[in-house]
Scaffold this active site. Structure first.
Site, PDB file in Angstrom:
ATOM      1  N   TYR A   1       0.829  -1.206   0.000  1.00  0.00           N
ATOM      2  CA  TYR A   1       0.000   0.000   0.000  1.00  0.00           C
ATOM      3  C   TYR A   1       0.858   1.249   0.000  1.00  0.00           C
ATOM      4  O   TYR A   1       2.067   1.191   0.230  1.00  0.00           O
ATOM      5  CB  TYR A   1      -0.958  -0.011   1.206  1.00  0.00           C
TER       6      TYR A   1
ATOM      7  N   GLU B   1      12.041   2.770  14.256  1.00  0.00           N
ATOM      8  CA  GLU B   1      11.101   3.791  13.771  1.00  0.00           C
ATOM      9  C   GLU B   1       9.833   3.686  14.598  1.00  0.00           C
ATOM     10  O   GLU B   1       9.778   2.888  15.541  1.00  0.00           O
ATOM     11  CB  GLU B   1      10.792   3.565  12.281  1.00  0.00           C
TER      12      GLU B   1
ATOM     13  N   LEU C   1      10.957   1.317   7.281  1.00  0.00           N
ATOM     14  CA  LEU C   1      10.347   1.775   6.043  1.00  0.00           C
ATOM     15  C   LEU C   1      10.980   3.127   5.699  1.00  0.00           C
ATOM     16  O   LEU C   1      11.013   4.018   6.551  1.00  0.00           O
ATOM     17  CB  LEU C   1       8.833   1.950   6.217  1.00  0.00           C
TER      18      LEU C   1
HETATM   19  N1  PLP Z   1       7.412   3.874   9.103  1.00  0.00           N
HETATM   20  C1  PLP Z   1       6.288   3.157   9.121  1.00  0.00           C
HETATM   21  C2  PLP Z   1       6.314   1.813   9.779  1.00  0.00           C
HETATM   22  C3  PLP Z   1       5.111   3.629   8.515  1.00  0.00           C
HETATM   23  O1  PLP Z   1       4.002   2.877   8.527  1.00  0.00           O
HETATM   24  C4  PLP Z   1       5.128   4.901   7.911  1.00  0.00           C
HETATM   25  C5  PLP Z   1       3.928   5.450   7.284  1.00  0.00           C
HETATM   26  O2  PLP Z   1       2.883   4.874   7.292  1.00  0.00           O
HETATM   27  C6  PLP Z   1       6.323   5.634   7.933  1.00  0.00           C
HETATM   28  C7  PLP Z   1       7.448   5.102   8.528  1.00  0.00           C
HETATM   29  C8  PLP Z   1       6.397   7.008   7.296  1.00  0.00           C
HETATM   30  O3  PLP Z   1       6.403   6.884   5.904  1.00  0.00           O
HETATM   31  P1  PLP Z   1       5.822   8.051   4.984  1.00  0.00           P
HETATM   32  O4  PLP Z   1       6.598   9.280   5.334  1.00  0.00           O
HETATM   33  O5  PLP Z   1       6.049   7.584   3.604  1.00  0.00           O
HETATM   34  O6  PLP Z   1       4.378   8.182   5.342  1.00  0.00           O
END
Ligand code: PLP
Length: 288
Positions: free
Chosen positions: A33, A180, A205
């Site tokens: 997603y 994170e 991520l």
């Molecule tokens: N880390 C995780 C586990 C996430 O689920 C998300 C966003 O949903 C992020 C980091 C931040 O990613 P982004 O800046 O692309 O929303």
């Protein structure tokens, strides 16, 4: 205005939107997603999100459901039909519907769902007051760098945070390092003024907001250290914050029971929030 979702080729009323019980997203979390911010009707870093979508699809050997050009049309159409000027669009791609079996189906058409909703992105109250986070063990599978819908540990962590009166849970690996948050990337500003976030390896991520902020910092000649940091280092930091597409940047004022800095959103964080807001308002790196 009633909400509209896109489900496998059709725009349908949100309340009537359905997928099959043997969709592999439902059965095995065999799906990926993206969540993309929309500001003033413009996608923030849509190209970076589509790039990450392809990395997730490739990592799981999932087929892209359509061309990027077609996907952009669908995303834009769902946003338009829902009248979202500021908010988020959600896109999910599954391996499709097939009789339940772990091995991949020989032929299944990828499933696609897109929804959109209005949401305040840079919420003034959160920015003004900051939020608390708790720390919990990172019990996720070995590939959280893939944006898969396998999010049970994230959901459990977020619930634990909520029950502790916190906004987010920061996940801690076996070496005591913060990886994170359950739905955000984690950042600190050390007492020496070093801005730190974990390097993007297989343990996190690689957030698109993280990438955007890196870009903003680089354009202002601000140094960023991408390296592991421990919970103890985070608690001793002078500032902390988190980043995500759905909230942009939020100051963190306490980790577990420890106040960060003077317990209020820090100056460096507030400056980064302002700089990122200007970047996002122009669509991010997609800006013409
Ligand atoms: N880390 C995780 C586990 C996430 O689920 C998300 C966003 O949903 C992020 C980091 C931040 O990613 P982004 O800046 O692309 O929303």
């Amino acid at each position: 205005m009633s909400r509209i979702a896109y489900v496998n080729g059709r725009y349908v009323p949100h309340r009537a939107a359905r997928v099959h019980i043997e969709d592999r997203g439902f059965q095995f979390a065999d799906a990926v997603y993206e969540v993309i911010a929309i500001e003033d009707g413009v996608f923030v870093d849509e190209a970076l999100h589509l790039g990450r979508l392809h990395r997730s699809l490739d990592a799981l050997r999932l087929r892209a459901p359509m061309s990027d050009a077609a996907l952009r049309v669908v995303l834009g159409e769902v946003v338009r039909r829902n009248g979202v000027d500021e908010g988020i669009v959600y896109l999910q791609v599954t391996r499709g519907t097939a009789p339940r079996d772990f091995a991949f189906p020989a032929a299944a058409r990828p499933g696609v769902v897109v929804t959109a909703r209005r949401k305040r992105l840079a919420e003034p109250k959160l920015i003004a007051e900051g939020v608390r986070v708790i720390t919990i063990p990172d019990i996720r599978w070995g590939r959280p760098d893939i944006k898969s819908v396998s999010l049970l540990p994230n959901a459990l962590g977020k619930q634990q945070a909520k029950e502790s009166g916190a906004f987010e849970a920061w996940l801690v690996d076996r070496d005591g390092n913060v990886t994170e948050g359950t739905s955000s990337n984690a950042w600190i500003v050390t007492a020496a003024g070093e801005v730190v976030t974990r390097h993007a390896d297989r343990a996190i991520l690689e957030g698109v907001t993280r990438t955007g902020l890196r870009h903003v910092m680089a354009s202002q000649q601000l140094r960023l250290s991408e390296r592991p940091f421990t919970v103890a280092e985070a608690k001793a930091a002078s500032e902390a914050f988190l980043t995500s597409a759905s909230n942009f940047i939020i100051p963190v004022i306490a980790i577990d029971k420890t106040a960060i800095g003077d317990g209020r959103p820090g100056l460096r964080t507030r400056r980064l929030i302002e700089a990122y807001a200007a970047y996002a308002a122009g669509g991010g790196q997609d800006a013409p």
